[in-house]
Design a protein around this motif. Structure first.
Motif, short mmCIF file in Angstrom:
data_model
loop_
_atom_site.label_atom_id
_atom_site.label_comp_id
_atom_site.label_asym_id
_atom_site.label_seq_id
_atom_site.Cartn_x
_atom_site.Cartn_y
_atom_site.Cartn_z
N GLY A 105 0.48 -9.92 1.93
CA GLY A 105 1.25 -8.85 2.54
C GLY A 105 2.18 -8.18 1.56
O GLY A 105 2.03 -8.28 0.35
N TYR A 106 3.18 -7.47 2.10
CA TYR A 106 4.10 -6.72 1.26
C TYR A 106 5.46 -7.41 1.24
O TYR A 106 6.23 -7.30 2.20
CB TYR A 106 4.21 -5.29 1.77
CG TYR A 106 2.87 -4.63 1.90
CD1 TYR A 106 2.12 -4.37 0.75
CD2 TYR A 106 2.33 -4.32 3.13
CE1 TYR A 106 0.87 -3.81 0.84
CE2 TYR A 106 1.09 -3.73 3.23
CZ TYR A 106 0.35 -3.48 2.09
OH TYR A 106 -0.88 -2.92 2.18
N PRO A 107 5.76 -8.10 0.16
CA PRO A 107 6.91 -9.01 0.15
C PRO A 107 8.26 -8.35 0.38
O PRO A 107 9.17 -8.99 0.89
CB PRO A 107 6.87 -9.64 -1.23
CG PRO A 107 5.60 -9.24 -1.85
CD PRO A 107 5.02 -8.11 -1.08
N LEU A 108 8.43 -7.10 0.03
CA LEU A 108 9.77 -6.55 0.16
C LEU A 108 10.05 -5.91 1.51
O LEU A 108 11.11 -5.36 1.73
CB LEU A 108 10.09 -5.58 -0.99
CG LEU A 108 11.06 -6.24 -1.98
CD1 LEU A 108 10.36 -7.30 -2.79
CD2 LEU A 108 11.74 -5.25 -2.85
N ARG A 109 9.05 -5.98 2.41
CA ARG A 109 9.33 -5.53 3.78
C ARG A 109 10.14 -6.61 4.48
O ARG A 109 9.98 -7.80 4.24
CB ARG A 109 8.02 -5.28 4.52
CG ARG A 109 7.31 -4.04 4.02
CD ARG A 109 6.35 -3.53 5.04
NE ARG A 109 5.59 -2.41 4.52
CZ ARG A 109 4.66 -1.78 5.20
NH1 ARG A 109 4.35 -2.18 6.42
NH2 ARG A 109 4.02 -0.77 4.66
N ARG B 52 2.68 2.49 -8.58
CA ARG B 52 1.88 1.27 -8.41
C ARG B 52 2.76 0.14 -7.88
O ARG B 52 2.34 -0.66 -7.05
CB ARG B 52 1.27 0.84 -9.75
CG ARG B 52 -0.06 1.47 -10.02
CD ARG B 52 -0.51 1.21 -11.43
NE ARG B 52 -0.94 -0.16 -11.66
CZ ARG B 52 -1.42 -0.58 -12.82
NH1 ARG B 52 -1.56 0.24 -13.83
NH2 ARG B 52 -1.78 -1.83 -12.97
N GLU B 53 3.99 0.09 -8.39
CA GLU B 53 4.90 -0.99 -7.97
C GLU B 53 5.24 -0.89 -6.49
O GLU B 53 5.15 -1.88 -5.76
CB GLU B 53 6.17 -0.94 -8.82
CG GLU B 53 7.11 -2.11 -8.55
CD GLU B 53 8.42 -2.00 -9.29
OE1 GLU B 53 8.52 -1.17 -10.21
OE2 GLU B 53 9.35 -2.75 -8.94
N ILE B 54 5.60 0.33 -6.02
CA ILE B 54 5.98 0.44 -4.59
C ILE B 54 4.76 0.22 -3.71
O ILE B 54 4.86 -0.29 -2.59
CB ILE B 54 6.69 1.78 -4.27
CG1 ILE B 54 5.81 2.97 -4.62
CG2 ILE B 54 8.02 1.87 -4.98
CD1 ILE B 54 6.36 4.27 -4.09
N HIS B 55 3.58 0.57 -4.19
CA HIS B 55 2.36 0.31 -3.45
C HIS B 55 2.14 -1.20 -3.33
O HIS B 55 1.75 -1.72 -2.29
CB HIS B 55 1.17 0.96 -4.17
CG HIS B 55 -0.16 0.60 -3.60
ND1 HIS B 55 -1.05 -0.20 -4.27
CD2 HIS B 55 -0.75 0.92 -2.43
CE1 HIS B 55 -2.13 -0.37 -3.53
NE2 HIS B 55 -1.98 0.30 -2.41
N ASP B 56 2.44 -1.89 -4.41
CA ASP B 56 2.23 -3.32 -4.49
C ASP B 56 3.16 -4.09 -3.57
O ASP B 56 2.72 -4.94 -2.80
CB ASP B 56 2.56 -3.73 -5.94
CG ASP B 56 1.60 -4.75 -6.46
OD1 ASP B 56 0.58 -4.98 -5.80
OD2 ASP B 56 1.86 -5.31 -7.53
N ILE B 57 4.45 -3.78 -3.63
CA ILE B 57 5.41 -4.64 -2.94
C ILE B 57 5.84 -4.12 -1.58
O ILE B 57 6.40 -4.88 -0.79
CB ILE B 57 6.65 -4.91 -3.83
CG1 ILE B 57 7.34 -3.62 -4.22
CG2 ILE B 57 6.26 -5.70 -5.06
CD1 ILE B 57 8.62 -3.84 -4.97
N LEU B 58 5.62 -2.83 -1.28
CA LEU B 58 6.02 -2.32 0.04
C LEU B 58 4.88 -1.64 0.78
O LEU B 58 5.05 -1.20 1.91
CB LEU B 58 7.19 -1.36 -0.09
CG LEU B 58 8.57 -2.03 -0.06
CD1 LEU B 58 9.51 -1.31 -0.99
CD2 LEU B 58 9.13 -2.07 1.34
N GLY B 59 3.72 -1.52 0.15
CA GLY B 59 2.56 -0.96 0.81
C GLY B 59 2.63 0.53 1.06
O GLY B 59 2.04 1.01 2.02
#
Lengths: 326, 395, 148
Positions: C131-135, C103-110
């Protein structure tokens, strides 16, 4: 002559040992409660006038009635609770062998009046429209019987020993028969524990359980109404402890026939105060040495231990009475 | 009265940090639990990519206010591994000392919180006073109570003097007596037993499957401790036991933590008696070569794992942190099922939750027209000034 | 006595396992092989402890790192997925603890884990549209608006 009687009654009702005295004594008890609790926990604790300052401050704060709450019942609940306790206080013998009124069965009246604050608490929580308040109200209602039954039965023991439902007779009897205290010792401790439950103090503060349901029935209360509830709580502690002091520890007895008569009143009031404070001190000690238990644990504790032990106590009282009394 | 949905959090006296547990109740019984986190997501991982390694040293410390040192330790270990830097032995010992002092104060703190959750405020007051002894030691050596700023890349910033050693050893004698006392309280006090025994059951198989970590796992009989399994700092030199119990309940978690206090005291004594002489700091370059590294430590709450990917510049390319609380959440949801409402606070507290995790302030506007809006620090400052000015106050 | 590392290397023989230092093993696999490899880890090595899943932006690709632990040895499985098709097979059925990490990687990196039972937001607010903040190409919404 009659006018003086009326005047005396008014003084008794309003000043001493009536409302003003109860008010002051309640705040003093709260101070003691908080101070001793703090000292046991190696804290400094509040200054002497803190409970009074809290009350004044709370009264001046914004008083909110939530939209979802039932306005009338929400407002009435703290008043009903407070009124019942003040009424109960008038029946306690403080300055002499009798309270304002004394009749056969006054003990039962005080016991009934002391149940009303609990019901007020339930109503206040239930009509606050808040899920925590309702949960707390439900807890108040579901726990009611687990302490009311032992409390009633325990306090009836001395009455059974003596054969009268009149507090004046009970105190008189106890003052002349000190052995009576030994016979009803079990009842005294059951009364203490049940009173702790009635006052919703640790380990029985389940309806308020801060870490579970925030403040239970009090969660939506603020300002004046909260101040009233808190005052009612303190007064309930005084009246509850006072009732135990009267029923088990002979209240203001022995009354010394001093001259002039108000001197003997003062001494009697002092004796009553000391006995009440002793009971309150025991309640504070109990509070500081335990953790909160759960609803189911409290109910099973009441039905497995408290009520059977009370029945044992009553049985002892009946046997003693049967074999000629003390 | 049917099922009732009770929100525990984001603001609730049982929670020391904002989280949300939506509990479905049937009377007093818990039927279902839904956990929502992220209320204090501060974007530290993203922020770290924009700062130099030296700056990050202090940022990483602010992930958590209790186990700050475990995070700094992981960070420095990662950077030093990529650099291939061997730090002085004395520095390793001092780092270990801090790791253990942190565990001590964290466990004392937890014991108090656990007491408070079950309404035992006297225990809370007692343990927090004893925790002050540890806090004083930390302040004496590092100058700080919470974020010690003790580590530098290549060693530590402050030395432990002879007086410090003496004082630490004295305090350990006192704390050992207190730990003994709390052990007796925890296993003898009737009301604590009533609230902790057979509450929040976590079976070993479930704990393994849901990867519970730290004292939560060890109370379910799983002997997992990074200090033993993958020794870091100077744990290879120091003798200590991994504490486990097999009661699987909250009481087990209390006992494990109290006994770990005793073990930590032993470790600290050993460290202070065998502290090697020498330097405490080696010089490290500003630029970190390209590489990646994983570091995990046994933080007071369990396995704390950090991942660093560097790209040859002064700033990290990616930094990932997984705190032990996140790992314990699935297990918590499992423990909460079929319990009483009254047990929820203590079960949640028993994993010692500590939610740490971005440069982001969320502003909720009235009327829900624009539900969430991201604003920068500067905008927030201006907003604050305006807000106060509108009300006639001086900002 | 064999060390845990030797045991793991023995079981994973034939796979390109890289040992960077003691207690650290890395294994790069194509994303098609993810479930197969996970099954090997779960059944043959009896690994249950998934420490976490790290995802990072590599430019054109997104890299995923699955960190496992067995007796103190950290085994990291690396795989990548292209940015124009950021999907990956969910490993929740094999490792239940992956539920929050995915869920976390979906949230922050899509990254979309296919077959994940509950893809609600984890760390970002429910109304998040930024958007995806960690991109790496991500900018705070305030800057995004300014550019528009």
């Amino acid at each position: 002559m009659e006018r003086i009687d009326i005047l005396l009654s008014i003084v008794y009702l309003l000043l001493f040992p009536g409302f003003l005295f109860l008010f002051a004594f309640s705040l003093f008890t709260e101070y003691l409660d908080r101070k001793i609790y703090a000292r046991i926990q190696r804290r400094v604790g509040p200054p002497f006038l803190q409970p009074f300052a809290d009350l004044v401050k709370l009264s001046a704060k914004e008083d909110i009635v939530p939209e979802k709450a039932e306005h009338f019942m929400f407002t009435a609940a703290p008043l009903i609770g407070l009124a019942a306790i003040f009424a109960a206080f008038l029946y306690l013998p403080i300055v002499s062998t009798t309270g304002l009124h004394s009749f056969n069965g006054d003990l039962v009246v005080v016991l009934y009046l002391l149940t009303i604050p609990t019901l007020a608490m339930f109503l206040g929580g239930w009509y606050s429209g808040n899920v925590f308040g309702q949960k707390g109200g439900m807890r108040v209602a579901s726990l009611l019987f687990s302490y009311e039954i032992p409390f009633f039965l325990a306090l009836l023991t001395p009455a059974l020993l003596q054969g009268s439902w009149k507090m004046a007779d009970i105190t008189r009897f106890e003052a002349t028969h000190p052995l009576e205290f030994v016979v009803s010792l079990l009842g005294f401790f059951i009364g203490l524990i049940a009173l702790q439950g009635k006052l919703e103090r640790l380990p029985f503060d389940i309806p308020e359980a801060e870490t579970e349901i925030v403040a239970g029935p009090l969660v939506e209360y603020s300002g004046r109404r909260l101040a009233l509830f808190r005052l009612a709580r303190d007064a309930e502690m005084v009246v509850g402890a006072g009732l135990i002091a009267v029923v088990f520890l002979a209240g203001p007895e022995p009354i010394l026939p001093l001259e002039p008569v108000y001197l003997s009143w003062l001494v009697a009031a002092l004796v009553f105060l000391l006995k009440t404070l002793f009971v309150i001190f025991l309640l504070i000690l109990l509070k500081s040495a335990v953790a909160r238990i759960r609803t189911d644990q409290m109910i099973s504790f009441a039905y497995q231990w408290l009520i059977p032990l009370t029945l044992v106590q009553i049985f002892i009282a009946i046997i003693v009475r049967f074999f000629g009394g003390i | 009265m049917g099922y009732v949905k009770l929100p525990i959090g984001p603001q609730h006296p049982a929670l020391k940090e904002p989280e949300n547990f939506t509990i479905t109740l049937d009377g007093e019984r818990v039927v279902n639990v839904d956990i929502r986190i992220g209320y204090i997501h501060r974007g530290i991982e993203k922020l770290m990519e924009t700062r130099t390694y030296t700056q990050n040293l202090y940022l990483v410390e602010r992930i958590c206010g209790i186990c700050s040192y475990a995070h700094v330790y992981n960070f420095t270990q990662n950077v030093e591994e990529i650099l291939g830097l061997q730090i002085p032995k004395r520095a390793e010992y001092i780092r270990t000392l801090f790791l253990e002092l942190e565990r001590l104060h964290s466990h004392f703190l937890w014991l108090g919180v656990a007491g408070h959750e079950i309404g035992f405020d006297t225990l809370f007051m007692y343990t927090w006073q004893d925790r002050e002894v540890v806090q004083d030691l930390l302040e004496m050596i590092s100058g700080n109570r919470v974020n010690y700023a003790m580590n530098a890349i290549g060693g530590v910033r402050r030395d432990v003097s002879q007086e410090h050693r003496k004082k630490v050893l004295e305090s350990m004698d006192y704390l050992e007596k207190r730990a003994e006392f709390y052990k007796n309280v925890a296993i003898n006090e009737k009301t604590i037993l009533a609230r902790a025994e057979n509450v929040g059951i976590l079976k070993p198989q479930v704990a393994l499957r849901l990867t519970a970590v730290g004292p939560t796992a060890r109370a379910s009989g799983i002997s997992v401790d990074i200090r033993k399994d993958d020794p870091y700092a100077s744990y290879l030199d120091t003798p200590f036991e991994v504490i486990t119990t097999d009661t699987n309940d909250v009481l087990g978690r209390v006992v494990v933590r109290v006994l770990e206090i005793v073990e930590s005291i032993k470790i600290i004594r050993y460290l202070m008696e065998h502290l090697p002489e020498g330097d405490i700091l080696k010089k490290a370059p500003r630029k970190i070569p390209e590489g990646e590294s994983i570091s995990h430590t046994e933080a007071p709450r369990g396995e704390d794992i950090h991942y660093l990917h560097s790209n040859g510049t002064e700033k990290p390319d990616r930094y990932k942190v997984r705190t032990p609380t996140l790992a314990n959440l699935p297990a918590t949801a499992e423990m909460l099922k079929e319990t009483y409402l009254a047990d929820v606070p203590i079960i949640v507290a028993a994993i010692d939750p500590c939610m740490g995790c971005m440069d982001r302030v969320l502003l909720l506007k009235d009327g829900q027209e624009k539900p969430g809006e991201l604003i920068s620090g500067e905008q927030l400052r201006r907003y604050g000034i305006k807000w106060y000015a509108e009300r006639g106050w001086n900002a | 006595m064999t060390t845990p590392e030797e045991h793991i290397l023995e079981v994973l023989k034939g796979l390109p396992v890289l040992m960077t230092r003691s207690h650290r093993l890395f294994l790069s696999i194509p994303r098609e092989d993810l479930i197969k490899t996970m099954n090997i880890l779960s059944s043959e090595l009896a690994i249950q402890h998934l420490s976490t899943i790290t995802a990072r932006d590599k430019g054109n690709d997104l890299e995923l790192l699955y960190h496992f632990m067995l007796q103190g040895v950290v085994i990291t499985i690396k795989t990548t997925c292209p940015k124009n098709d950021p999907t990956i097979d969910s490993i929740v059925t094999i490792f239940p603890s992956a539920i929050l990490y995915e869920r976390e990687i979906h949230d922050i990196l899509g990254i979309v884990p296919r077959g994940h039972p509950d893809l609600r937001r984890l760390v970002l607010p429910d109304e998040w549209v930024g958007g995806y903040p960690l991109r790496k190409d991500w900018k705070p919404p305030a800057e995004q608006e300014a550019e528009e």
